[in-house]
Design an enzyme around this catalytic site. Structure first.
Site, mmCIF file in Angstrom:
data_model
loop_
_atom_site.group_PDB
_atom_site.id
_atom_site.type_symbol
_atom_site.label_atom_id
_atom_site.label_comp_id
_atom_site.label_asym_id
_atom_site.label_seq_id
_atom_site.Cartn_x
_atom_site.Cartn_y
_atom_site.Cartn_z
ATOM 1 N N HIS A 187 24.859 60.339 57.725
ATOM 2 C CA HIS A 187 24.804 60.515 56.268
ATOM 3 C C HIS A 187 25.581 59.372 55.648
ATOM 4 O O HIS A 187 26.717 59.097 56.059
ATOM 5 C CB HIS A 187 25.420 61.861 55.882
ATOM 6 N N GLU A 192 16.801 64.401 46.088
ATOM 7 C CA GLU A 192 17.522 63.772 47.197
ATOM 8 C C GLU A 192 16.664 62.647 47.760
ATOM 9 O O GLU A 192 15.480 62.528 47.437
ATOM 10 C CB GLU A 192 17.873 64.819 48.257
ATOM 11 N N ARG A 226 17.849 57.833 54.434
ATOM 12 C CA ARG A 226 19.231 57.773 54.922
ATOM 13 C C ARG A 226 19.491 56.713 55.977
ATOM 14 O O ARG A 226 20.548 56.102 56.006
ATOM 15 C CB ARG A 226 19.595 59.109 55.558
ATOM 16 N N ARG A 235 15.281 62.785 59.581
ATOM 17 C CA ARG A 235 14.978 64.007 58.819
ATOM 18 C C ARG A 235 15.024 63.769 57.306
ATOM 19 O O ARG A 235 15.919 63.103 56.792
ATOM 20 C CB ARG A 235 16.006 65.084 59.177
ATOM 21 N N HIS A 267 25.635 63.357 61.014
ATOM 22 C CA HIS A 267 25.350 64.490 60.129
ATOM 23 C C HIS A 267 24.341 65.456 60.728
ATOM 24 O O HIS A 267 24.478 66.666 60.586
ATOM 25 C CB HIS A 267 24.836 63.912 58.814
HETATM 26 C C1 SIN Z 1 23.310 66.427 51.307
HETATM 27 O O1 SIN Z 1 23.620 67.299 50.509
HETATM 28 O O2 SIN Z 1 23.358 65.240 51.045
HETATM 29 C C2 SIN Z 1 22.879 66.840 52.673
HETATM 30 C C3 SIN Z 1 21.579 67.517 52.610
HETATM 31 C C4 SIN Z 1 20.948 67.495 53.962
HETATM 32 O O3 SIN Z 1 21.453 66.854 54.874
HETATM 33 O O4 SIN Z 1 19.875 68.074 54.103
#
Ligand code: SIN
Length: 531
Positions: free
Chosen positions: A235, A115, A281, A375, A340
């Site tokens: 997000h 991620e 993000r 975060r 988010h």
């Molecule tokens: C996601 O799956 O993109 C969200 C994960 C998160 O916000 O920690």
């Protein structure tokens, strides 16, 4: 009708933080309060990302620590980040022990996904993007097997009662009945707030509809210190098909090669950041919002994905797209930044204690300083587990002084809600959410923030008898806007177009109480002429 419920500890909220705290309090007498049926009321159950933990051979807690610090634009409490990242692996093994089945390959090795802003593949998942749902299922099974926990479903808490900065109890009511005076006074020397974040304060959100900061509102009214309220994470990939809440398309899809693209087929993250589509993000959301404000359309491009793989790896996203009639192998997927996660909240120290004796806070409602100004993905379930366990240990080790017997005037807590005003409340709630999205969203500046305060005043004035929900939402919108006005710089998720850079003058976490905000608002300086 009033009734009394006495116990050692009340935990409010049934997401990962509430469940983990209550489970870890064994054998203490605990009452767990859930607004809906257990397992149905939290953002945790919607989590797709999973849990970040340095399990891989190429990884270490120190690298995880460093990635968390790098993504979060300063303002972390470093000892908290250290504690979090050093305890992550133990949490994964604890969860395996109680029955969570993480995704593994044929040789029984964890499958890690990637991620944004992680330098390693380190996010462990369950059944692809169903992580939250599966984790909650196991935690619910576990808690139901414990005989020390009383579970109260369909119960809401309206107020925290504190005196001289010490917890006295809680005022709550059963939601099922249409009786408005069925109040219960919960008497407990320890209360753990685990009510989640505030995404539904915004027009676009990936959070369930009733996640609007009520825990923060109650704590603020009880006099608790709040911190970092201005930091709301958007997000980048909410599926933009007009649904409320906005369905989330997990970042892990980009970890597997999806790319951002506009209506002219420009891959617009090229050249914006070295990590391109997997940049932090805040950076990606700002780029998308900038393009939208210029009149462009923004999409996720998965046209090169194999349909079967998508279905296996991301079943939730796959089903959203199917339902929306989007053939991702042929079409670009419309996306929009959506509120988010809230990095701020009720201030807690590194033991999980708030500024009110006996009141603890865990998970998104709290602000430990683990996430700084932005975060790192998949660190939030981790924080809920690590702090849930820690808070329970601290409560179990603390000497408890009993709460004095006393009589309460329940009348002052009666909700103003009436059926006729509920319809009106809906209209004002929507206006408030749009105000927050437009004026206190991804891009902010002094003018917008002052306009937002004026708009919030109008909504409060026009709505008159505020429902309990609208009252909380008005308060939360002011708290975020007030904090955003104070921070005259841009850092992490807080971006001010009138102060576009970081400033060392603001390299601190802003802690305040409700009275500080009221003193500021009462001066009405935001009414100064705005151009
Ligand atoms: C996601 O799956 O993109 C969200 C994960 C998160 O916000 O920690």
């Amino acid at each position: 009708m009033e009734s009394l419920h006495s116990t050692d500890v009340v935990v409010i909220g049934s997401g990962v933080s509430g469940l983990m705290t209550a489970i870890s309090l064994y054998p203490r007498k605990v009452t767990l309060i859930s607004k809906k049926k257990l397992g149905e009321a939290s953002s945790s159950a919607w989590a797709q990302g999973g849990i970040a933990a340095a399990i891989g051979k190429d990884d270490s807690p120190h690298i995880h620590f460093q990635d968390t610090i790098n993504a979060s634009s300063g303002l972390n409490e470093e000892q908290v980040v250290k504690f979090l990242t050093e305890n992550a692996v133990d949490i994964i093994y604890y969860l395996e022990n109680i029955g969570v089945k993480f995704d593994k390959d044929e040789a029984n090795n964890f499958i890690f996904s990637k991620e944004a802003a992680h330098s390693r593949r380190r996010v462990v998942k369950i059944n692809g993007d169903n992580s939250g749902k599966e984790i909650i299922k196991i935690l619910v099974q576990k808690i139901k097997s414990l005989n020390n926990v009383t579970i109260l479903e369909n119960v809401t808490i309206d107020e925290i009662v504190a005196e001289n900065e010490k917890i006295v109890g809680l005022i709550g009511r059963h939601l099922g009945d249409n009786i408005v005076d069925n109040f219960t006074f919960f008497k407990a020397p320890h209360v753990v707030l685990a009510t989640g974040g505030l995404g539904s304060m915004y027009e676009h959100t990936t959070n369930p509809r009733d996640i609007y900061g009520e825990g923060i509102a109650m704590a603020a009214r009880a006099g608790a210190s709040l911190i970092d309220m201005e930091f709301v994470q958007f997000h980048p990939t909410g599926l933009d098909i007009g649904l409320d809440p906005t369905p989330l398309l997990t970042e892990a899809i980009r970890g597997d090669g999806a790319k951002f693209i506009d209506e002219n087929d420009n891959y617009f993250m090229e050249g914006v950041h070295p990590e391109k589509d997997l940049a932090p993000r805040d950076i990606v959301s700002r780029e998308i919002q900038k393009l939208k404000d210029m009149g462009h359309s923004t999409f996720l491009d998965c046209r090169h994905f194999n349909e079967k793989k998508m279905q296996e790896n991301f079943p939730t996203a796959y089903n959203y797209l199917k339902k929306a009639n989007i053939d991702f192998t042929k079409e670009k997927i419309p996306i929009t930044p959506s509120a988010h996660y809230h990095m701020g909240g009720v201030f807690v120290n590194d033991a999980g204690r708030t500024s009110i004796e006996g009141l603890w806070a865990c998970g998104e409602v709290s602000s430990t300083g683990a996430h700084g100004a932005n975060r790192l993905a998949s660190n939030s379930l981790l924080e809920a587990f690590v702090f849930g366990k820690k808070i329970a240990e601290n409560i179990n080790n603390s000497i408890t002084t009993s709460v004095k017997e006393r009589k309460f005037n329940f009348q002052q807590y009666l909700p103003k809600e009436k059926t006729s005003s509920k319809i009106r409340a809906k209209k004002y709630i929507w206006q408030l959410r749009c105000t927050m999205q437009d004026l206190v969203g991804v891009y902010r500046n002094e003018q917008k923030l002052k306009k937002a305060l004026i708009e919030i005043d109008r909504i409060e004035r026009e709505a008159r008898d505020l429902s309990a929900k609208l009252k909380d939402m008005v308060l939360i919108s002011r708290l975020i806007t007030y904090a955003a006005l104070q921070r005259k710089e841009s850092r992490g998720a807080h971006f001010r177009s009138d102060y576009p850079n970081k400033s060392k003058d603001f390299l601190f976490r802003k802690k305040f109480i409700l009275k500080d905000m009221m003193n500021f608002l009462n001066k009405k300086e935001y009414f100064e002429k705005i151009a």
